[in-house]
Design a protein around this motif. Sequence first.
Motif, PDB file in Angstrom:
ATOM      1  N   ARG A 106       1.566   5.616   4.989  1.00 23.22           N
ATOM      2  CA  ARG A 106       1.038   4.633   4.115  1.00 23.22           C
ATOM      3  C   ARG A 106       0.028   5.265   4.090  1.00 23.22           C
ATOM      4  NH1 ARG A 106      -1.513  -0.600   6.367  1.00 23.22           N
ATOM      5  NH2 ARG A 106      -3.556   0.761   5.612  1.00 23.22           N
ATOM      6  N   ILE A 107      -0.821   4.265   3.856  1.00 24.23           N
ATOM      7  CA  ILE A 107      -3.100   5.204   3.253  1.00 24.23           C
ATOM      8  C   ILE A 107      -3.206   4.811   4.459  1.00 24.23           C
ATOM      9  CG2 ILE A 107      -4.794   5.066   2.040  1.00 24.23           C
ATOM     10  CD1 ILE A 107      -2.357   6.604   0.510  1.00 24.23           C
ATOM     11  N   ALA A 108      -4.025   5.863   4.856  1.00 23.89           N
ATOM     12  CA  ALA A 108      -4.623   5.617   5.898  1.00 23.89           C
ATOM     13  C   ALA A 108      -6.126   5.489   5.769  1.00 23.89           C
ATOM     14  CB  ALA A 108      -5.175   6.845   6.703  1.00 23.89           C
ATOM     15  N   ALA A 109      -5.994   4.159   5.077  1.00 27.84           N
ATOM     16  CA  ALA A 109      -6.971   3.412   5.385  1.00 27.84           C
ATOM     17  C   ALA A 109      -6.611   1.708   4.553  1.00 27.84           C
ATOM     18  CB  ALA A 109      -8.089   3.659   4.636  1.00 27.84           C
ATOM     19  N   PRO A 110      -8.633   1.087   4.662  1.00 23.87           N
ATOM     20  CA  PRO A 110      -7.866  -0.468   4.145  1.00 23.87           C
ATOM     21  C   PRO A 110      -7.051   0.122   2.827  1.00 23.87           C
ATOM     22  CG  PRO A 110      -9.120  -0.931   5.552  1.00 23.87           C
ATOM     23  CD  PRO A 110      -8.900   0.715   5.376  1.00 23.87           C
ATOM     24  N   ARG A 111      -6.630  -1.203   2.015  1.00 23.51           N
ATOM     25  CA  ARG A 111      -6.148  -0.977   0.990  1.00 23.51           C
ATOM     26  C   ARG A 111      -6.491  -0.992  -0.058  1.00 23.51           C
ATOM     27  NH1 ARG A 111      -1.070  -1.378  -2.057  1.00 23.51           N
ATOM     28  NH2 ARG A 111       0.005  -2.169  -0.586  1.00 23.51           N
TER      29      ARG A 111
END
Length: 218
Positions: A106-111
């Motif tokens: 996943r992306i390593a930050a909130p969407r």
Amino acid sequence: MILEDDAVLVLDKPVGVSVMGERHESDLVRMAAEAGEELFPVHRIDKVTSGVILFAKDLAAHGGLTRQFNKRTVEKAYLAVTSPGGLPASGRIDLPLSVGRKNRVRIAAPRESIERDGDAWTVPAAAIFDTVSTYPSQTSFSVREQTDGRALLEAFPHTGRRHQIRVHLAWIGHPIVGDPLFEKNPAGRTLLHSWRLSFDHRGERVTVEAPMPDEFTP
């Protein structure tokens, strides 16, 4: 088979076949071993992805080729089909990756922290998770063809993270058509294809290409 000599083998991998590590007959390394040939994968592409895959035929060749991947001197190009709306003619996705629950990339930050500035997608440094390992990841793309229903992209991963192109495109709102990571019970194959690979071999720059499958035509 795309290219073969006494040191390397380049195949056009069909969709649904793993490179290695599969427990069934769809493991290319295992299938080769059963046929009496030892192959050493230089890189990986997903089971759901078709196209160019490079093997070394001995460990001496394998070491030199893997160093090129580690130093990012290898040029990689993929073809991907996504939904079309709102994509610029070309763009760059610079979003770090991490591994979440159930080993999902996943992306390593909130969407909601993803920012778009023209043709570039990034996240502020302050938004990047600090409780898990994170990996800088960059993908650029250009739109090759576009219809009302979908867009055919040329995608260029500048880093080689697992599921990178698939996750990057999905998290900017353009998941790859048929990708089981982001689409429940897809009707067809995942429309991601390892199209072109350029690497140095015996003092020359070699470029190999796997023709675009028919399903990718808009």
